[in-house]
Design a protein around this motif. Structure first.
Motif, short mmCIF file in Angstrom:
data_model
loop_
_atom_site.label_atom_id
_atom_site.label_comp_id
_atom_site.label_asym_id
_atom_site.label_seq_id
_atom_site.Cartn_x
_atom_site.Cartn_y
_atom_site.Cartn_z
N THR A 273 -6.45 12.44 -23.77
CA THR A 273 -5.51 12.46 -22.64
C THR A 273 -6.25 12.23 -21.33
N ARG A 274 -7.41 12.90 -21.16
CA ARG A 274 -8.20 12.71 -19.94
C ARG A 274 -8.65 11.26 -19.82
N HIS A 275 -9.07 10.66 -20.92
CA HIS A 275 -9.50 9.26 -20.91
C HIS A 275 -8.34 8.34 -20.49
N THR A 276 -7.15 8.61 -21.01
CA THR A 276 -5.97 7.80 -20.67
C THR A 276 -5.61 7.96 -19.20
N ILE A 277 -5.71 9.18 -18.68
CA ILE A 277 -5.43 9.40 -17.25
C ILE A 277 -6.44 8.65 -16.40
N ARG A 278 -7.72 8.71 -16.76
CA ARG A 278 -8.74 7.97 -16.01
C ARG A 278 -8.43 6.47 -16.00
N ALA A 279 -8.04 5.94 -17.14
CA ALA A 279 -7.71 4.52 -17.23
C ALA A 279 -6.53 4.17 -16.33
N ALA A 280 -5.53 5.05 -16.29
CA ALA A 280 -4.36 4.81 -15.43
C ALA A 280 -4.77 4.84 -13.96
N ALA B 217 0.82 -1.21 0.00
CA ALA B 217 0.00 0.00 0.00
C ALA B 217 0.85 1.26 0.00
N GLU B 218 2.12 1.14 0.33
CA GLU B 218 3.00 2.30 0.37
C GLU B 218 3.87 2.43 -0.87
N ILE B 219 3.62 1.61 -1.86
CA ILE B 219 4.37 1.70 -3.12
C ILE B 219 3.60 2.63 -4.06
N THR B 220 4.25 3.65 -4.54
CA THR B 220 3.64 4.56 -5.50
C THR B 220 3.77 3.96 -6.88
N ARG B 221 2.64 3.77 -7.52
CA ARG B 221 2.64 3.27 -8.89
C ARG B 221 2.65 4.48 -9.82
N SER B 222 3.71 4.61 -10.60
CA SER B 222 3.90 5.77 -11.47
C SER B 222 3.79 5.37 -12.93
N ILE B 223 3.35 6.33 -13.73
CA ILE B 223 3.24 6.11 -15.17
C ILE B 223 3.51 7.43 -15.89
N VAL B 224 4.16 7.35 -17.04
CA VAL B 224 4.38 8.51 -17.90
C VAL B 224 3.43 8.38 -19.08
N LEU B 225 2.60 9.42 -19.25
CA LEU B 225 1.62 9.40 -20.33
C LEU B 225 1.91 10.54 -21.31
N PRO B 226 2.01 10.22 -22.58
CA PRO B 226 2.24 11.29 -23.56
C PRO B 226 0.95 12.05 -23.84
N VAL B 227 1.06 13.36 -24.00
CA VAL B 227 -0.05 14.16 -24.49
C VAL B 227 0.13 14.12 -26.00
N ALA C 18 1.68 24.98 -20.36
CA ALA C 18 1.48 24.55 -18.97
C ALA C 18 0.10 24.96 -18.47
N ARG C 19 -0.31 26.18 -18.77
CA ARG C 19 -1.65 26.65 -18.37
C ARG C 19 -2.72 25.85 -19.09
N TRP C 20 -2.48 25.54 -20.38
CA TRP C 20 -3.43 24.75 -21.15
C TRP C 20 -3.63 23.37 -20.53
N VAL C 21 -2.53 22.72 -20.16
CA VAL C 21 -2.63 21.39 -19.53
C VAL C 21 -3.41 21.49 -18.23
N ALA C 22 -3.10 22.49 -17.41
CA ALA C 22 -3.81 22.65 -16.14
C ALA C 22 -5.30 22.86 -16.36
N ASP C 23 -5.65 23.79 -17.24
CA ASP C 23 -7.05 24.15 -17.44
C ASP C 23 -7.84 23.12 -18.24
N THR C 24 -7.20 22.48 -19.21
CA THR C 24 -7.91 21.62 -20.14
C THR C 24 -7.86 20.14 -19.78
N VAL C 25 -6.79 19.74 -19.13
CA VAL C 25 -6.62 18.31 -18.82
C VAL C 25 -6.83 18.05 -17.32
N ILE C 26 -6.17 18.80 -16.47
CA ILE C 26 -6.18 18.49 -15.04
C ILE C 26 -7.46 18.97 -14.34
N VAL C 27 -7.84 20.22 -14.54
CA VAL C 27 -9.03 20.76 -13.85
C VAL C 27 -10.28 19.92 -14.12
N PRO C 28 -10.55 19.50 -15.36
CA PRO C 28 -11.75 18.66 -15.57
C PRO C 28 -11.71 17.32 -14.83
#
Length: 101
Positions: free
Chosen positions: A34-41, A15-25, A62-72
């Motif tokens: 990209t949002r669909h891929t993040i949800r799947a991960a 439970a203390e192991i962080t599972r990491s993944i690199v996803l290309p935009v 950077a602002r685009w990623v924050a507003d368009t991918v992360i905030v939703p």
């Protein structure tokens, strides 16, 4: 849990192991992919996601990623609880979701 056996053999709590993944935009024109891929991960157990941005970088990317991918995804993304970090003054020790192996 795939990590339980090897983790327990080495004395680690899975439970203390962080599972990491690199996803290309892949396409700046279709952020929904990209949002669909993040949800799947996230559904797959990954809790640390790195977005790899492809060049050429649009102005304000950077602002685009924050507003368009992360905030939703804000309702689906939670800030991680600090875990056993080694810095002065940290006494936090997480025991949440600690499976018994």
């Amino acid at each position: 849990m795939a990590l339980c056996s090897p983790s327990c053999e080495t004395g680690r709590n899975p439970a203390e192991i962080t599972r990491s993944i690199v996803l290309p935009v892949v396409c700046y024109d279709r952020p929904q992919h990209t949002r669909h891929t993040i949800r799947a991960a996230l559904d797959g157990g990954f809790s640390h996601t790195v977005l790899e941005l492809g060049a050429p970088y649009p102005t304000g990317v950077a602002r685009w990623v924050a507003d368009t991918v992360i905030v939703p995804l804000a309702d689906e993304i939670t800030a991680p609880e600090p875990r056993n970090r080694r810095w002065p003054g940290n006494t936090h020790r997480s025991t949440r979701n600690s499976p018994q192996c």
